[in-house]
Design an enzyme around this catalytic site. Structure first.
Site, PDB file in Angstrom:
ATOM      1  N   GLU A 196      50.301  43.948  39.508  1.00  0.00           N
ATOM      2  CA  GLU A 196      49.412  44.023  40.666  1.00  0.00           C
ATOM      3  C   GLU A 196      50.168  44.704  41.814  1.00  0.00           C
ATOM      4  O   GLU A 196      51.408  44.689  41.859  1.00  0.00           O
ATOM      5  CB  GLU A 196      49.013  42.592  41.079  1.00  0.00           C
ATOM      6  CG  GLU A 196      48.152  42.543  42.330  1.00  0.00           C
ATOM      7  CD  GLU A 196      47.541  41.159  42.593  1.00  0.00           C
ATOM      8  OE1 GLU A 196      47.850  40.205  41.842  1.00  0.00           O
ATOM      9  OE2 GLU A 196      46.758  41.051  43.551  1.00  0.00           O
ATOM     10  N   ASN A 214      44.056  39.676  43.312  1.00  0.00           N
ATOM     11  CA  ASN A 214      43.402  39.598  44.618  1.00  0.00           C
ATOM     12  C   ASN A 214      43.355  40.971  45.297  1.00  0.00           C
ATOM     13  O   ASN A 214      42.421  41.284  46.033  1.00  0.00           O
ATOM     14  CB  ASN A 214      44.142  38.609  45.523  1.00  0.00           C
ATOM     15  CG  ASN A 214      44.122  37.199  44.958  1.00  0.00           C
ATOM     16  OD1 ASN A 214      43.325  36.877  44.074  1.00  0.00           O
ATOM     17  ND2 ASN A 214      45.007  36.348  45.458  1.00  0.00           N
ATOM     18  N   ASN A 266      37.773  40.460  40.210  1.00  0.00           N
ATOM     19  CA  ASN A 266      38.814  39.438  40.027  1.00  0.00           C
ATOM     20  C   ASN A 266      38.481  38.183  40.826  1.00  0.00           C
ATOM     21  O   ASN A 266      38.198  38.275  42.034  1.00  0.00           O
ATOM     22  CB  ASN A 266      40.172  39.974  40.513  1.00  0.00           C
ATOM     23  CG  ASN A 266      41.283  38.941  40.419  1.00  0.00           C
ATOM     24  OD1 ASN A 266      41.726  38.595  39.323  1.00  0.00           O
ATOM     25  ND2 ASN A 266      41.725  38.424  41.564  1.00  0.00           N
ATOM     26  N   GLU A 267      38.483  37.030  40.156  1.00  0.00           N
ATOM     27  CA  GLU A 267      38.405  35.707  40.816  1.00  0.00           C
ATOM     28  C   GLU A 267      37.398  35.660  41.961  1.00  0.00           C
ATOM     29  O   GLU A 267      37.729  35.158  43.063  1.00  0.00           O
ATOM     30  CB  GLU A 267      39.790  35.283  41.322  1.00  0.00           C
ATOM     31  CG  GLU A 267      40.779  35.029  40.211  1.00  0.00           C
ATOM     32  CD  GLU A 267      42.080  34.359  40.658  1.00  0.00           C
ATOM     33  OE1 GLU A 267      42.306  34.211  41.869  1.00  0.00           O
ATOM     34  OE2 GLU A 267      42.850  33.955  39.769  1.00  0.00           O
ATOM     35  N   TYR A 282      47.572  28.664  36.182  1.00  0.00           N
ATOM     36  CA  TYR A 282      49.008  28.623  36.462  1.00  0.00           C
ATOM     37  C   TYR A 282      49.448  27.167  36.380  1.00  0.00           C
ATOM     38  O   TYR A 282      48.710  26.264  36.776  1.00  0.00           O
ATOM     39  CB  TYR A 282      49.309  29.206  37.841  1.00  0.00           C
ATOM     40  CG  TYR A 282      49.027  30.696  37.910  1.00  0.00           C
ATOM     41  CD1 TYR A 282      49.968  31.612  37.446  1.00  0.00           C
ATOM     42  CD2 TYR A 282      47.825  31.179  38.416  1.00  0.00           C
ATOM     43  CE1 TYR A 282      49.718  32.989  37.496  1.00  0.00           C
ATOM     44  CE2 TYR A 282      47.570  32.549  38.469  1.00  0.00           C
ATOM     45  CZ  TYR A 282      48.524  33.442  38.005  1.00  0.00           C
ATOM     46  OH  TYR A 282      48.269  34.797  38.042  1.00  0.00           O
ATOM     47  N   GLU A 330      45.194  35.840  33.176  1.00  0.00           N
ATOM     48  CA  GLU A 330      46.285  35.417  34.074  1.00  0.00           C
ATOM     49  C   GLU A 330      46.760  34.046  33.634  1.00  0.00           C
ATOM     50  O   GLU A 330      45.978  33.087  33.640  1.00  0.00           O
ATOM     51  CB  GLU A 330      45.827  35.347  35.539  1.00  0.00           C
ATOM     52  CG  GLU A 330      45.716  36.695  36.213  1.00  0.00           C
ATOM     53  CD  GLU A 330      45.463  36.599  37.713  1.00  0.00           C
ATOM     54  OE1 GLU A 330      46.028  35.689  38.372  1.00  0.00           O
ATOM     55  OE2 GLU A 330      44.687  37.428  38.223  1.00  0.00           O
ATOM     56  N   GLN A 353      53.091  37.516  36.228  1.00  0.00           N
ATOM     57  CA  GLN A 353      52.931  38.939  36.094  1.00  0.00           C
ATOM     58  C   GLN A 353      54.120  39.483  35.314  1.00  0.00           C
ATOM     59  O   GLN A 353      54.794  38.693  34.646  1.00  0.00           O
ATOM     60  CB  GLN A 353      52.804  39.558  37.481  1.00  0.00           C
ATOM     61  CG  GLN A 353      51.530  39.037  38.189  1.00  0.00           C
ATOM     62  CD  GLN A 353      51.112  39.822  39.417  1.00  0.00           C
ATOM     63  OE1 GLN A 353      51.635  40.880  39.702  1.00  0.00           O
ATOM     64  NE2 GLN A 353      50.137  39.304  40.191  1.00  0.00           N
TER      65      GLN A 353
HETATM   66  O1  AHR Z   1      48.922  36.645  40.036  1.00  0.00           O
HETATM   67  C1  AHR Z   1      48.875  36.320  41.385  1.00  0.00           C
HETATM   68  C2  AHR Z   1      47.454  36.062  41.876  1.00  0.00           C
HETATM   69  O2  AHR Z   1      46.952  34.899  41.287  1.00  0.00           O
HETATM   70  C3  AHR Z   1      46.419  37.109  41.533  1.00  0.00           C
HETATM   71  O3  AHR Z   1      46.384  38.141  42.462  1.00  0.00           O
HETATM   72  C4  AHR Z   1      45.137  36.334  41.597  1.00  0.00           C
HETATM   73  O4  AHR Z   1      44.157  36.873  40.742  1.00  0.00           O
HETATM   74  C5  AHR Z   1      45.542  34.916  41.251  1.00  0.00           C
HETATM   75  O5  AHR Z   1      45.032  34.005  42.157  1.00  0.00           O
END
Ligand code: AHR
Length: 520
Positions: free
Chosen positions: A27, A72, A172-173, A244, A293, A353
Site C-alpha cells: 500500500e 485505506n 477497500n473496507e 489482524y 488482509e 503487508q
Molecule cells: O494494512 C493496513 C490497513 O489495515 C489497510 O490500509 C486497511 O485496509 C486496514 O484497515
C-alpha cells in the site's frame, strides 16, 4: 510429552490450492513504497530505482500476487496522479495516513516492479471518493490494447502493451468510518454491483472482489456481507475478509496462540452468509473468499497515533513498523495452517503487508534489508505448500485458554505436490513447556520418506537462524520441540536407487531443496 496423530490420504482432498493463497500487499503507506521497494540512490537500487536487496527477499517468498495501491489509501486515490512523466506528477495529501504522497510511484512503476518479483498485480479501484466511471477509465488505461483515450494515454507513457490485470478489488473496507467516504451496506452493495457489471462489459473474464467487513469485530458484521451480496452476488466472484491479530493486555501466550481459531470461525460465518444469499437468490455459483488482509498487528499502535495526530504532513514517515517476535511467527504459521484447511473456500489471501509496514521484510534507508521472524513460516508454506491440501484427520491432546476451549496442543495440515512427488506436513506444537510426539500416518503414501524436518524454536529464532534437523526417516513419530514451527518434507523415493547412499539420503532425493541454516 504432548501427543498427536495426523492421518492423511490421497483420497481425502480439501482442494487444489490456488497459488494466490500466498499473496501479499503493498500500500502507499509509511515506508512500504518509498524507502521500501523504491529508493533511487540507495546502493542496491537498480536502474528503475527499485531496491535489489528487497527484490531478492520478495522473490524468495514466491509471492504470486500483490494487492495495490491500498488499503485505506485507495479510498481517496486519483490514479491519474501517478502516471505520466514523474516530474509533472502532483504531490497530494493522503488523508488515510495523513501523509504527503509524491506520486513518484504509480501504476506503471508498480507493474514493472511486480514483473521483477514474478508477481501479478491485484488492482484496487477507488469506490470511496470516486465511482463507476473512474473505475472504467482505470481499467481502460490498464487493460485495453490501444486506440482509445486512456489506452493511448498509457502508450504515450511508454507502456505499449496493456498490463492485463486480471484480479480487481472493488474498493477497500467501505464499512469503516475511518475510510475516506465510507458507505452503508446498501450504498456499497449497489455501487459494487454497478461497477462490476460495467467492468464486465469491457471484459467478462475479470475476477472481481467485493468488500466484506473490515473485521469480524465490526458491529455490522455479518449483516454487511448479507446486504452487500444481496446486491452484487451475480456480478462478483469473491467477498473479502480482513483480520489482524493482537496480543491484548490480558492475553497470555496460550490465548494468543489460539487466535487462528477465531479466524476459522470468521471464515465459516462468511461462507455461511454467502451460502444463505446463494439459496435466497436461487443462485448457481458458490461465492469464493479472498482473505486479502491478514497478519499479526499490535506492536506499533501508539506510534501510529502519534504520527496521525502530532506530526506535520510528510512524505513516507515510518508508520506501523511492527517488530515481530517468535510468538508472532508461530501465530503466522498457525494462520497459514488455517488458510490451508479452508482453501476450498478461501482461494486468495494476502499477508498484509510486505515491506516495512506490518511486514515480513524490513529495510533501513542507509543500510540493508532483512527478514523478520514471520518471514520464515510464510516462506516455507509459500514454497512447499503447492499442490492439493489434504483433509487432516488430527487427534491431539488439548488445553483450554482464557477465550478458547479444546485447543489442540498440536495443529497440523498436509499438502501433496503429486507432480514433484512431495508431501509436506506443516505443524505447530503450541505447548511452551513440553515437546509433542507427532505420529504421522501416511496411509497410501508408500515410498514417501522423510527428507527434511525444518524446525523453528524461540532459541533458534533468537540465535538468528532456522535449522534443518536430521531425523530418523523411518520413525513413525516425530518430536516437535516445545513451542515450535515445523515443516516435515516427505519425498517419493525409490529405495532401490538409494542403496549405498543411506547416509546421504537428502541429496539423493528428487526435487530436494536443502533449506539448511538461514540467517536473518
Ligand atoms: O494494512 C493496513 C490497513 O489495515 C489497510 O490500509 C486497511 O485496509 C486496514 O484497515
Amino acid at each position: 510429552m504432548k501427543k498427536a496423530k495426523l492421518s492423511v490420504s490421497k483420497d481425502a482432498v480439501i482442494a487444489a490450492i490456488d497459488k494466490r493463497l500466498y499473496g501479499s500487499f503493498i500500500e502507499h503507506i509509511g515506508r512500504a513504497v518509498y524507502g521500501g521497494i523504491y529508493q533511487p540512490g540507495h546502493p542496491s537500487a537498480d536502474g528503475d530505482g527499485f531496491r535489489k536487496d528487497v527484490i531478492t527477499l520478495v522473490k524468495d517468498l514466491r509471492v504470486p500476487i500483490i494487492r495495490y495501491p491500498g488499503g485505506n489509501f485507495v479510498s481517496g486515490y486519483n490514479w491519474e496522479d501517478g502516471v505520466g512523466p514523474v516530474a509533472q506528477r502532483p504531490a497530494r495529501l493522503d488523508l488515510a495516513w495523513r501523509c504527503t504522497e509524491p506520486n513518484h510511484v504509480g501504476i506503471g512503476e508498480f507493474a514493472r516492479w511486480c514483473g521483477k518479483v514474478d508477481a501479478e498485480v491485484m488492482m484496487a479501484v477507488n469506490l470511496g471518493t470516486r465511482g463507476v466511471q473512474d473505475a472504467l477509465n482505470l481499467l481502460e488505461y490498464c487493460n485495453h490494447q490501444g486506440g482509445s483515450l486512456y489506452s493511448d494515454l498509457r502508450i504515450s507513457h511508454g507502456a505499449r502493451e496493456p498490463y492485463k490485470f486480471k484480479t480487481w478489488c472493488l474498493g477497500n473496507e467501505l464499512d469503516g468510518k475511518w475510510q475516506t467516504a465510507y458507505k452503508t451496506a446498501h450504498e456499497y452493495g449497489r455501487l459494487a454491483d454497478q461497477t462490476a457489471r460495467a467492468m464486465r462489459m469491457f471484459d467478462p473474464s475479470l475476477e472481481l472482489v467485493a468488500c466484506g467487513s473490515s473485521s469480524p469485530a465490526m458491529a455490522t458484521f455479518p449483516e454487511w456481507e448479507a446486504v452487500v451480496l444481496d446486491n452484487c452476488y451475480d456480478s462478483v466472484d469473491y467477498i473479502s475478509l480482513h483480520q489482524y491479530f493482537a496480543k491484548n493486555k490480558d492475553d497470555d501466550t496460550p490465548n494468543f496462540l489460539a487466535k487462528n481459531m477465531e479466524m476459522e470461525r470468521f471464515i465459516k460465518t462468511v461462507a455461511a452468509t454467502c451460502d444463505y444469499i446463494k439459496a435466497k437468490q436461487r443462485g448457481k455459483k458458490t461465492m469464493k473468499l479472498s482473505f486479502d488482509e491478514w497478519n499479526v498487528w499490535f506492536h506499533s499502535g501508539a506510534a501510529l497515533d502519534d504520527t496521525m495526530k502530532n506530526r506535520p504532513w510528510q512524505v513516507a514517515p515510518p508508520i506501523v513498523e511492527d517488530v515481530y517476535t517468535f510468538e508472532d511467527a508461530l501465530l503466522v504459521g498457525l494462520v497459514l495452517i488455517s488458510l490451508l484447511k479452508n482453501c476450498d473456500r478461501v482461494r486468495m489471501a494476502c499477508l498484509a503487508q510486505l515491506v516495512n509496514v506490518i511486514a515480513p521484510i524490513m529495510t533501513s534507508e542507509d543500510g540493508g534489508a532483512w527478514a523478520q521472524t514471520i518471514y520464515h513460516p510464510f516462506m516455507h508454506v509459500s514454497n512447499y505448500g503447492r499442490g492439493v491440501a489434504l483433509q487432516p484427520l488430527l487427534k491431539s491432546t488439548k488445553h483450554d485458554t482464557k477465550d478458547f476451549t479444546d485447543v489442540n496442543d498440536v495443529e497440523a495440515v498436509a499438502v501433496w505436490d503429486e507432480e514433484h512427488g512431495a508431501l509436506t506436513v506443516f505443524a505447530v506444537n503450541r505447548d511452551q513447556n513440553e515437546p509433542a510426539g507427532l505420529d504421522i500416518d501416511l496411509r497410501d503414501f508408500e515410498k514417501y520418506l522423510l527428507a527434511e524436518h525444518i524446525v523453528m524454536t524461540k532459541e533458534s529464532c533468537e540465535g538468528g537462524h532456522v535449522v534443518s534437523r536430521a531425523d530418523d526417516a523411518s520413525a513413525a513419530t516425530q518430536t516437535l520441540p516445545p513451542a515450535s514451527w515445523n515443516v516435515l518434507r516427505f519425498v517419493f523415493t525409490d529405495l532401490s536407487s538409494l542403496l549405498g547412499h543411506e547416509n546421504n539420503l537428502a541429496s539423493m532425493l528428487p526435487n530436494f531443496r536443502p533449506y539448511g541454516t538461514f540467517n536473518f
